[in-house]
Every structure is written in C-alpha cells, then in structure tokens.
Design an enzyme around this catalytic site. Structure first.
Site, mmCIF file in Angstrom:
data_model
loop_
_atom_site.group_PDB
_atom_site.id
_atom_site.type_symbol
_atom_site.label_atom_id
_atom_site.label_comp_id
_atom_site.label_asym_id
_atom_site.label_seq_id
_atom_site.Cartn_x
_atom_site.Cartn_y
_atom_site.Cartn_z
ATOM 1 N N GLU A 132 0.802 -1.237 0.000
ATOM 2 C CA GLU A 132 0.000 0.000 0.000
ATOM 3 C C GLU A 132 0.830 1.281 0.000
ATOM 4 O OE1 GLU A 132 -2.744 -0.366 3.299
ATOM 5 O OE2 GLU A 132 -3.760 -2.070 2.400
ATOM 6 N N GLU A 239 -6.300 -10.550 -0.933
ATOM 7 C CA GLU A 239 -7.101 -10.237 0.267
ATOM 8 C C GLU A 239 -8.586 -10.106 -0.062
ATOM 9 O OE1 GLU A 239 -5.506 -6.875 2.415
ATOM 10 O OE2 GLU A 239 -3.437 -7.439 1.999
#
Ligand code: XIL
Length: 331
Positions: A132, A239
C-alpha cells in the site's frame, strides 16, 4: 448426499486458493481451512511490529504457529508485509530524540529482513515486501509515510534489493488495493513499471481485491488483471472480500440492511472475479480471501465496526455459501 469437491481441488489446474490466518482462525476455522484451502498468508503475524516490536527484539510466536499449521497441511505460505505505513512501532523511526536518518532506517530494514529470512528459511514461497505505498488522493503517486519521509521515494527499490539479497528463492510481490479504480490502477502500473525498468527484483503483483458492489465492476477488474499480466508479473489475488456496502458508506448503523439484491451482486462479483482469474490462470497463481468465515473479519472489526458485511466464502455458522458452491461448480 454427495460430498462437494473442495474450492482448492476444483481450482487445482488453475491456481491455489486460500485465506489469511491467525492463531484464532486456525482454532475456529481449522476444519474449513484444511478442507478447502491449499495456500495461506498470515493476517498480521508477519508484519513488522509483531515480528520485531522493538529494534533487535524478535517475536515469532504466532507466525511460527501459522508456519507449522500450513506445513502440516501441505499448504503454500505467502508472507505479508514488512514495509507498510501500519503495524510499525514508533520507535523504528526515531534515533534517540531525533528522527532516524536514512542510513539508520535502511540498516534497520536490512537487519529485520535478514533475521526474518533466516528464521523462515524454506517455509515461504512469496512475500509482500511493500504494501500500500500508493496515495489514493490527488497529488503525489506515493503515500505519505515515515518510509517516504525518512528514506525518500527510493525506499521501495531499496527494500526489494534487500529482500532479494536475503531471499533469493522467494517471489517478491508489491501489494495494493483499489486496483480496479482507473486512476489508482494507473499509479500502480507506473510504480511497478518504473521498478521493472530500473531492474528492481519484483516478481509479482498482489491485487488485494477488497471489492464492493458499488464501486467495483467486472470490466474494470479484468482490465486490471490484463494490464498487470501484460507486464510479465505473476499475479496473486491477496485479500479478497466482497463488501455489500460502498467504501464511502462506513457508518453504523448501516444506511440499509443487506438485501437479496445486494447478496445477488456480491455473488456476481465473487463468481466473476474467480472466472477472470481462471481465464488468466497462465498468470494468476493464487486467490486468497481476507478471512475464512463471516464470524471473523476485519470489515466488521476495523473497517466499519459493529456492521455485518457477510463478505466471505463461508457464513458465520461456518457453512459454505451458495455463491461458494457456485464458484466450485463454475470451475
Ligand atoms: C488488517 C487486519 O485484517 C487487521 O486484523 C489489522 O488490525 C489491520 O490490518 N490491507 C492489508 C492488510 O494489506 O494487512 C490489512 O489487514 C487489511 C487491509
């Protein structure tokens, strides 16, 4: 009644199927995990802070438990994610009473990864080295973080070179979310293309697939998979969960309960993304959900506390969902 074939068996010729694990989920969901999954990732246990809560002090307890469980059950294990703006101890970024210098912080990354790789030698097949790093808002491509502030924009390149030095046999991934949003996808592409051009050791792209029925659609999702596949990177869906609420709708009580129509759209997205992955199975090596069953998910605990999202493949009573059976049939 005929026993259904498992999710991972149904996908054997396409890719591995798995979920994130913790001590608690192994306890609660062990039976489902053993039956349906052939790969896994630690939900939190291999992030920086759980592994090295204080500089030079290493705690491998929960991570070791996950390694043992996956090994005993012949599952492939991904690692996730040291270089992130979360799950990092504050003291990592200071040196006495001043901010840590670039050199000190790079040295700390080096020692961390060295210890990590020595400890888990031979146990891990892929690793989200940086997680991220991209900014979701207008402005710079890179997210503001201590890594960026103290090292500079080359903290990513540096992290991958260090990871490769200690993990010559682990596939190194970059992992991020909102990969289906066009401007975010462009930023992700720019970032990894740059790294590849500079010869940074990057093997794969982790697409988080925290999708939702409002902002995500299958055409955009396929464009994303296509774009990263064409760079020659391996792809993992890392995810996945399918949120029935928009990302912008993070209030409780929810503006509306989950309706049949919303469930229907969740099913469509689940089946559709699995279908895309099967069609790109030359490049997609694994699909993992962020949780096993609806009784334990970060969406209910953290993302929008107190709200039920029912975003996984098994319900809160650990029963297989209709859409999961359909995914197995589709395969
Ligand atoms: C989440 C975990 O699920 C939570 O238990 C923890 O409190 C915070 O992190 N993107 C990621 C994951 O890359 O590491 C995050 O996991 C969820 C979003």
């Amino acid at each position: 009644q005929v026993e259904m074939i498992s999710l991972s068996d149904a996908h054997k010729k396409f890719f591995e199927v798995g979920a994130c694990l913790s001590s608690e989920s192994i306890k609660r969901h062990g039976a489902i995990i053993k039956k349906h999954f052939n790969c896994a990732v630690a939900e939190n246990a291999m992030k920086w802070e759980p592994i090295e809560p204080q500089t030079g002090i290493f705690t491998f307890g929960e991570a070791d438990e996950i390694v043992k469980f996956t090994k005993d059950n012949q599952m492939t294990l991904r690692a996730h994610a040291p270089i992130w703006h979360m799950a990092v101890p504050d003291e990592l970024f200071v040196d006495g009473d001043k901010p840590a210098s670039r050199e000190i912080l790079i040295e700390r990354i080096d020692s961390h990864m060295k210890a990590f790789c020595e400890h888990f030698k031979g146990q891990i097949s892929s690793w989200d080295v940086v997680n991220e790093a991209i900014n979701d808002f207008p402005g710079e491509d890179l997210r503001q973080s201590k890594w960026l502030e103290l090292i500079g924009p080359d903290y990513l390149d540096i992290s991958y070179h260090i990871a490769r030095k200690y993990a010559p046999d682990i596939q190194l991934f970059y992992n991020d979310y909102n990969e289906f949003v066009p401007f975010k996808r462009e930023r992700m592409l720019r970032l990894v293309k740059g790294m590849l051009d500079r010869g940074v050791p990057l093997d794969g792209m982790g697409l988080q697939a925290h999708v939702n029925i409002v902002e995500c659609n299958l055409d955009e999702y396929e464009r994303t998979v296509e774009a990263f596949a064409s760079l020659g990177l391996r792809i993992h869906i890392t995810e996945m969960d399918v949120n029935p609420y928009s990302l912008r709708d993070r209030v409780f009580p929810p503006s509306s309960p989950i309706t049949e129509e919303m469930h229907h759209k969740q099913a469509e997205l689940y089946r559709g993304i699995f279908d895309i992955c099967r069609r790109y199975s030359d490049t997609v090596d694994a699909v993992l959900t962020w949780g096993v069953a609806d009784d334990m998910t970060w969406l209910d605990d953290l993302f929008c506390p107190g709200r039920e999202h029912q975003a996984l493949l098994f319900d809160k009573d650990h029963k297989i969902k209709k859409w999961t059976e359909q995914i197995i049939e589709d395969a």
